[in-house]
Enzyme design. Sequence first.
Site, PDB file in Angstrom:
ATOM      1  N   CYS A   1      47.583  48.852  39.630  1.00 59.40           N
ATOM      2  CA  CYS A   1      46.748  49.078  38.465  1.00 59.40           C
ATOM      3  C   CYS A   1      46.694  47.819  37.587  1.00 59.40           C
ATOM      4  O   CYS A   1      47.488  46.896  37.732  1.00 59.40           O
ATOM      5  CB  CYS A   1      47.244  50.294  37.675  1.00 59.40           C
ATOM      6  SG  CYS A   1      45.963  51.050  36.633  1.00 59.40           S
TER       7      CYS A   1
ATOM      8  N   SER B   1      37.225  47.982  28.635  1.00 55.39           N
ATOM      9  CA  SER B   1      37.650  48.022  30.028  1.00 55.39           C
ATOM     10  C   SER B   1      36.881  47.014  30.866  1.00 55.39           C
ATOM     11  O   SER B   1      35.761  46.613  30.539  1.00 55.39           O
ATOM     12  CB  SER B   1      37.418  49.438  30.572  1.00 55.39           C
ATOM     13  OG  SER B   1      37.463  49.457  31.973  1.00 55.39           O
TER      14      SER B   1
ATOM     15  N   GLU C   1      41.954  49.891  25.488  1.00 55.24           N
ATOM     16  CA  GLU C   1      40.630  49.742  26.092  1.00 55.24           C
ATOM     17  C   GLU C   1      39.812  50.981  25.730  1.00 55.24           C
ATOM     18  O   GLU C   1      40.339  52.084  25.679  1.00 55.24           O
ATOM     19  CB  GLU C   1      40.742  49.647  27.619  1.00 55.24           C
ATOM     20  CG  GLU C   1      41.399  48.373  28.101  1.00 55.24           C
ATOM     21  CD  GLU C   1      41.495  48.333  29.620  1.00 55.24           C
ATOM     22  OE1 GLU C   1      40.939  49.221  30.282  1.00 55.24           O
ATOM     23  OE2 GLU C   1      42.142  47.410  30.139  1.00 55.24           O
TER      24      GLU C   1
ATOM     25  N   CYS D   1      40.460  50.688  41.238  1.00 56.45           N
ATOM     26  CA  CYS D   1      39.023  50.885  41.025  1.00 56.45           C
ATOM     27  C   CYS D   1      38.229  49.771  41.685  1.00 56.45           C
ATOM     28  O   CYS D   1      38.583  48.592  41.587  1.00 56.45           O
ATOM     29  CB  CYS D   1      38.720  50.958  39.539  1.00 56.45           C
ATOM     30  SG  CYS D   1      39.546  52.340  38.709  1.00 56.45           S
TER      31      CYS D   1
END
Length: 596
Positions: free
Chosen positions: A136, A506, A480, A208
């Site tokens: 992450c 973000s 964020e 992501c």
Amino acid sequence: MSQQPEQRSPAEGKPDDLPSNEVTEGVERAPHRAMFRAMGYDDEDFDSPMIGVANPAADITPCNVHLDDVAQSAYDAVDEAGGMPIEFGTITISDAISMGTEGMKASLISREVIADSVELVAFGERMDGLVTIGGCDKNMPGMMMAAIRTDLPSVFLYGGSIMPGEHEGREITVQNLFEGVGAVADGEMSRDELDEMERNACPGAGSCGGMFTANTMASISETIGFAPLGSSSPLAEDEDRYEVARESGELAVEAVEERRKPSDFLTKESFENAIALQVAVGGSTNAVLHLLAMAAEAGIDLDIEEFNEISARTPKIADLQPGGERVMKDLHEVGGVPVVLRELLEADLLHGDALTVTGETIAEGLERIDPPAIEDGEARSASDSSSGDEPRETVDADFLNTVDEPIHERGAIRILTGNLAPDGAVIKITGEDHLHHEGPVRIFEEEENAMAYVQEGRVESGDVIGIRNEGPQGGPGMREMLGVTSAVAGQGHAEDVALFTDGRFSGATRGFSIGHVAPEAAVGGPIAALEDGDTITIDIDDHELSVDLTDEELEQRLEEHDLPEPNYTTGVLAKYGQMFGSAANGAVTNPGAKQN
């Protein structure tokens, strides 16, 4: 009289000044070796360099859920290469799951805790080298900061990104979900459709998939020299990811043997290369914060204004999410980050002589792996061949452009200054058609109030939304705010509504969103003086973020302004809130880090 054990000495090939000798060699270390033997280590291990494998595996995010398997591949490779692997754990925070909640304040703090904990273990256990693993967002800078602090031979290993999901025949990521929330609030999407997207957006393990913070920092790890070229793009669940893990383990042992420390290859030029890559691919604004922090840890002068200088000369040539449609999987299929680096190198936009942990310069590494060239509409001639014998392979990808025919003439990152942000603010440009914005501000004291305002459907074209008290000290932790920006974008206002904050946005944020406003409100920065209705001017070409107030008016307001009481007075948030420095210097907490 009992026979004394024979005095042990380092085996041939193991230097006698490695830190691990302090816990494995000599009569007085018999108790220490007994502890190691309890864990299955033996004499051969004691005669080998001790390599720490720092693993933030956790079941709290798909980014890290698979890292035990990745770490095992690296561990085995260290062992087979003649090292003594020692795996240990550290924390992670899921940015996506904590997003939009008070828990997001823990995210930036986790960068510091990761760096602190890895540094402590490496120091306390007398390790000789490191394989640091990240999944992450804050894992990557935290791990690289730890390697810089310890100055041990270290290799960074990324866990890889997630496969994109699918919805109605198109690829989607978690970014689409966040924007879908805004679309539902605006009546542009049904709850049933959002539910269907929710069930399909994240199909497995990995970070992501867009060029958000995780993939930006992983790509930078290659560029700055902490990871082998080509190592950031293989997906989390591909066999290629485990080949990268094995390569990283082997390289860590080699780096110890050759004494290749971060201080040997990290230079000002390394950081300039990292920024060039960031602006060329439209990487996350968070990379500004993290690169400043890493440079501070390394004692390298890096000023926030230098992002403007490099962006001015480096065009944007990759169209990836969040500004575009493509993801890391697509970049991997055409050769990965080295394709972009080769294009920048050939245009003299990269320092080819910058060294890496492999012992090669980045130019030598690119020559060895020979990534494809980006097709520019005409076949490259044989003279463009890396070997001089045959034309290089080319890729004709609709999301990659050449430097000669870029997507945008300037790179994606801009630093804005002015009387509202005298120490700087950061924006990522995802379009070129709306670079000036002026209007009255609606100021909010925290993210939740701003989100409620947006969700109530009160946002209109031309609005300016300001969110303060979310900075490194004020939050604390510099949240964020993808929820707010995505809700605005989901309502169709990505390019005609401006947002600014002393917090962060973000890596998945797109549109007119300005973060890292410094000085922050909590220390009496100009953003603390704003009132509803003040006219804000944002001019991207002139790098301006200002309010229509004179210096005297600002000073008078700030004199009458009372600084807020800390949100937390005990515990980890209180501690790190007191320690954080300015976002303009990377929001570092290490008292010995260089502050520009």
